[in-house]
Design a protein around this motif. Structure first.
Motif, short mmCIF file in Angstrom:
data_model
loop_
_atom_site.label_atom_id
_atom_site.label_comp_id
_atom_site.label_asym_id
_atom_site.label_seq_id
_atom_site.Cartn_x
_atom_site.Cartn_y
_atom_site.Cartn_z
N ASP A 169 95.18 -116.14 -128.54
CA ASP A 169 93.81 -115.64 -128.49
C ASP A 169 93.30 -115.14 -129.84
OD1 ASP A 169 93.70 -116.14 -125.78
OD2 ASP A 169 94.43 -114.14 -125.24
N HIS A 170 94.18 -114.82 -130.78
CA HIS A 170 93.71 -114.25 -132.04
C HIS A 170 93.11 -115.33 -132.94
CE1 HIS A 170 97.55 -115.69 -133.72
NE2 HIS A 170 98.08 -115.20 -132.62
N ASP A 194 102.68 -116.75 -130.09
CA ASP A 194 101.54 -115.92 -130.48
C ASP A 194 101.77 -115.21 -131.81
OD1 ASP A 194 100.09 -116.57 -128.23
OD2 ASP A 194 100.72 -114.82 -127.09
#
Length: 324
Positions: free
Chosen positions: A253-254, A314
């Motif tokens: 998501d970043h 991630d």
């Protein structure tokens, strides 16, 4: 009837007075005492002094159980630099040497709060209501902490393992370190309470071993970087006998997340065997892979969970190749 109601009122009045007295005594009762503390290295034990008593012993601690489950049992707690020896095999062999009169050594890796406690309970014979001799170990931030019962203090007690497990589960420690592994232009942020960095070839490859309590039986992943290979070519072909596979695109998501092509290949075994997972990313003429080991049989149950594997993806970042 008048007599009946007078008796009834007297009973209710007495009950009300008793209730007030009980409530008053509860309200005036002493609040629970805060836990006592004892520390060794980075670990602080938060214990009930009505169950455990601690004393210093050089660089270690001596814990004496005064609670009903293990009253009189004494456990020596020591520390030493970790050399990757806090394993089930090590704990089992140590227990055999320490308690040679026993013939059964049940060894388990237990989640104990934020720690993974490798615990051996040694007994003579098949019954569980016989004396239990405990040896245990946990590895935290480069230090092994060992728990060794003094055999002469056991008596007839068989619940020491559970009491020790509960004691460790309430212990605390400072936040774990974050270490960075860099391969080419990609870096991974490694949470050292989750992963051990076992071997590293600078800018080429690293082996990451998943620690308890996050993972069971210490499964591992391989991280590697190679030049001139397209992402799909970096995923090796699988031999006959493998049933099916699927490929998905994964991106965190970043904003600076790395996009991976993740191929999951499933075994044809009747029993469950963890799938092989290979994540590949391409950047600047380099291919970066994060993969679980290839599975060639139907007996393995060691696996990194999908949640833990995704957290590793991630953590990946592409950095400026000119940066140090």
């Amino acid at each position: 009837m008048g007599v009946f109601f007078r008796i009834r009122r007297a009973i209710l009045r007495a009950a009300a007075v008793a209730g007030i007295s009980i409530a008053g005594s509860v309200a005036q009762a002493d609040p629970p005492r805060p836990p006592a503390k004892a520390s060794i290295g980075d670990i602080t034990f938060n214990f009930d002094p009505s169950v455990w008593q601690f004393a210093s012993d050089g660089d270690g601690l001596v814990a004496t159980c005064v609670g009903i489950d293990c009253r009189g049992v004494v456990i020596d707690i020591s520390q030493r630099p970790s050399e990757g020896g806090c394993t089930k095999d090590f704990v089992r062999e140590t227990a055999r040497r320490m308690f040679p009169w026993t013939d059964r050594h049940a060894v388990n890796t237990l989640a104990a709060g934020r720690f993974g406690l490798v615990l051996s309970q040694s007994r003579l014979g098949p019954n569980f209501d016989v004396p239990s001799y405990v040896f245990a170990c946990l590895d935290w931030q480069g230090t092994d902490y060992r728990f060794a019962i003094r055999p002469e203090t056991v008596g007839e007690i068989s619940w020491t393992g559970g009491a020790l497990h509960y004691l460790v589960s309430r212990a605390s420690a400072p936040p774990a370190r974050i270490e960075r592994v860099r391969l080419g232009a990609m870096t991974l942020e490694i949470r050292t309470n989750v992963w051990d960095i076992a071997t590293v070839r600078p800018n080429e490859s690293a082996m990451l071993i998943c620690r308890p309590p996050t993972c069971h039986d210490r499964p591992f992943v391989i991280v590697s970087a190679s030049s001139g290979i397209e992402p799909q070519a970096a995923i090796p072909p699988f031999g006959r006998g493998w049933r099916d596979s699927r490929t998905e695109i994964y991106r965190g998501d970043h904003s600076d997340a790395v996009t991976f092509s993740v191929t999951t290949t499933f075994s044809p075994c009747r029993n469950y065997v963890p799938p092989e997972v290979v994540a590949a990313a391409h950047h600047g003429g380099m291919t970066y892979r994060i993969s679980t080991p290839a599975l060639t049989g139907c007996r393995s149950a060691r696996a990194v969970s999908g949640r833990v594997f995704e957290a590793l993806l991630d953590s990946a970042r592409i950095v400026d190749t000119g940066a140090p």
